[in-house]
Write an enzyme that holds these catalytic residues in place. Structure first.
Site, mmCIF file in Angstrom:
data_model
loop_
_atom_site.group_PDB
_atom_site.id
_atom_site.type_symbol
_atom_site.label_atom_id
_atom_site.label_comp_id
_atom_site.label_asym_id
_atom_site.label_seq_id
_atom_site.Cartn_x
_atom_site.Cartn_y
_atom_site.Cartn_z
ATOM 1 N N ASP A 13 0.879 -1.167 0.000
ATOM 2 C CA ASP A 13 0.000 0.000 0.000
ATOM 3 C C ASP A 13 0.918 1.218 0.000
ATOM 4 O O ASP A 13 1.601 1.487 0.985
ATOM 5 C CB ASP A 13 -0.879 -0.042 1.259
ATOM 6 N N TYR A 230 0.631 0.089 14.874
ATOM 7 C CA TYR A 230 -0.195 -0.039 13.676
ATOM 8 C C TYR A 230 0.339 0.800 12.529
ATOM 9 O O TYR A 230 0.537 1.983 12.655
ATOM 10 C CB TYR A 230 -1.639 0.397 13.963
ATOM 11 N N LYS A 233 -2.975 -2.503 7.609
ATOM 12 C CA LYS A 233 -3.143 -3.961 7.578
ATOM 13 C C LYS A 233 -2.214 -4.565 6.543
ATOM 14 O O LYS A 233 -1.944 -3.967 5.509
ATOM 15 C CB LYS A 233 -4.587 -4.289 7.200
HETATM 16 C C1 F6R Z 1 -7.520 -0.630 7.293
HETATM 17 C C2 F6R Z 1 -7.357 0.712 6.807
HETATM 18 C C3 F6R Z 1 -8.366 1.717 7.151
HETATM 19 C C4 F6R Z 1 -7.804 2.749 8.129
HETATM 20 C C5 F6R Z 1 -8.860 3.796 8.505
HETATM 21 C C6 F6R Z 1 -8.305 4.881 9.422
HETATM 22 O O1 F6R Z 1 -6.538 -1.447 6.743
HETATM 23 O O2 F6R Z 1 -6.394 1.007 6.150
HETATM 24 O O3 F6R Z 1 -9.537 1.144 7.650
HETATM 25 O O4 F6R Z 1 -7.319 2.107 9.274
HETATM 26 O O5 F6R Z 1 -9.371 4.433 7.365
HETATM 27 O O6 F6R Z 1 -7.185 5.420 8.820
HETATM 28 P P1 F6R Z 1 -6.315 6.590 9.486
HETATM 29 O O7 F6R Z 1 -5.862 6.088 10.823
HETATM 30 O O8 F6R Z 1 -5.209 6.777 8.503
HETATM 31 O O9 F6R Z 1 -7.229 7.764 9.578
HETATM 32 MG MG MG Z 2 -4.222 2.239 2.716
HETATM 33 MG MG MG Z 3 -5.000 -2.446 1.851
#
Ligand code: F6R
Ligand code: MG
Ligand code: MG
Length: 367
Positions: A13, A230, A233
């Site tokens: 990603d 974190y 994923k």
């Molecule tokens: C899961 C994912 C999304 C983010 C969510 C919050 O793999 O990438 O669900 O965790 O959109 O993202 P942030 O913390 O960047 O605002």
């Molecule tokens: Mg992403």
């Molecule tokens: Mg992804």
């Protein structure tokens, strides 16, 4: 000696359009140009650049074997260039999975996910690439068990003498960085005792028991374990060889007619159903999901990739998708409660731990 073929999927990603939704076209174009050059320079024989949700997927056919530093460096540099495009466009989480500054021989441990398989091509070599978004490598445990060890899914385990001796499963303990090999059907119960814990014991490779022919390979990166916090994923990928003494393509796909619950979805912290989709629907929307799975079918021809066939882009999976939507409704109604939300141990965001940590001093002993 027959020259061996390697198929590698290396994915990352590197930033996406509209939050964590989908890879931007300019990033796909940038990666295609880099791999086209590598093909001209004869580093790789063939390639496909695609995506599943916000993950950029490089699928490459080559002669360099697994863990080739040349191939890994090519992927790393390609991701770097695509991440630069992301940064220029101010895409979301640009460069997210590129955890290190400089390449050091192998992308494993640096953020990207890798599934590779080296083999002597058979007379005809069908291969399925499975690409997932908003979930984790353990998401493959259940379907791979069904494909390679459950005759209620794979009729060939009973009917095709080539498969009758079963399969060897190499399982990785991602916490301790150890592997164990177990053979089905003899060690079915031991295998299930491990792989039911999908956050820790992950199927990494599968071999045909009778001759050790390599049949499947899964990416086993766990970004949160690499980074210690974190960082997104580690949406997994897998390669599965098919037919003629191996599960048929239809038996591989059959395992995905059941949208089982996986970890991931919003903030990598929820349980959700895995939805099998065609590439046109390989984008995450509702609650950043539900988690998706794409299946691309190829015929490998002298390390060239003939195809792909977009295998879940078919009405035969409408019911699985509709069931996945129903399960998504049901799971979402749990809101912040388990098992909608993952247990404390598996929640990827360290934020929850911090909230609870901050509350600790406010707890009073019961008198
Ligand atoms: C899961 C994912 C999304 C983010 C969510 C919050 O793999 O990438 O669900 O965790 O959109 O993202 P942030 O913390 O960047 O605002
Ligand atoms: Mg992403
Ligand atoms: Mg992804």
């Amino acid at each position: 000696m027959v020259e061996k073929t390697t198929v590698s999927i290396i994915k990352a990603d590197i930033g996406s359009l509209a939050g964590h939704h989908i890879v931007h076209e300019d990033c796909l174009d940038c990666a295609s140009k880099a791999l086209e050059k590598a093909k001209k320079d004869e580093v790789i024989i063939d390639y496909r650049v695609t995506h599943c949700g916000d993950d950029l997927e490089l699928i490459m056919g080559h002669r360099k074997g697994e863990d080739s530093s040349e191939i890994h460096e090519l992927a790393w540099n390609t991701f770097k260039e695509a991440a630069d495009v992301s940064k220029r466009l101010k895409l979301y989480a640009a460069g997210q999975d590129l955890l290190k500054d400089t390449f050091s021989g192998n992308v494993k441990g640096m953020g990207p996910g890798v599934a590779e398989i080296e083999f002597e091509e058979r007379v005809s070599e069908p291969l399925v690439a499975l690409l997932a978004d908003k979930t984790a490598p353990g998401a493959f445990n259940l379907p791979l068990f069904r494909i390679f060890a459950d005759p209620f899914c794979t009729a060939g385990l009973i009917i095709d003498p080539g498969m009758h001796e079963g399969f060897k499963f190499e399982i990785m303990d991602v916490r301790e960085n150890k592997v164990i090999t177990l053979t089905t059907p003899k060690e079915n119960y031991d295998l299930l005792a491990l792989i039911g814990t999908t956050g820790r014991y992950i199927i990494r490779k599968i071999y045909r028991a009778i001759d050790n022919l390599v049949a499947a390979s899964v990416s086993t990166t766990r970004l949160s374990l690499i980074a210690g916090k974190y960082v997104g994923k580690d949406d997994p990928v897998a390669l599965v060889r098919a037919q003629h003494g191996l599960p048929a393509v239809g038996e591989i796909l059959e395992a995905f007619s059941f949208p089982h619950l996986v970890t991931g979805w919003m903030r990598g912290s929820h349980h959700g159903p895995i939805m099998p989709v065609g590439l046109k629907d390989a984008k995450c929307t509702r609650f950043d999901g539900p988690p998706r799975m794409v299946a691309l079918g190829f015929q490998v021809n002298e390390a060239s990739l003939v195809g792909p066939a977009d295998l879940f882009d078919d009405v035969a999976f409408d019911r699985a998708r509709s069931l996945a939507n129903e399960i998504a409704d049901y799971m979402r109604r749990h809101g912040p409660f388990e098992p909608g939300r993952l247990g404390m141990e598996e929640v990827e965001y360290t934020g929850l731990q911090k909230v609870i940590q901050d509350l600790k001093p406010k707890f009073k002993l019961l008198s």
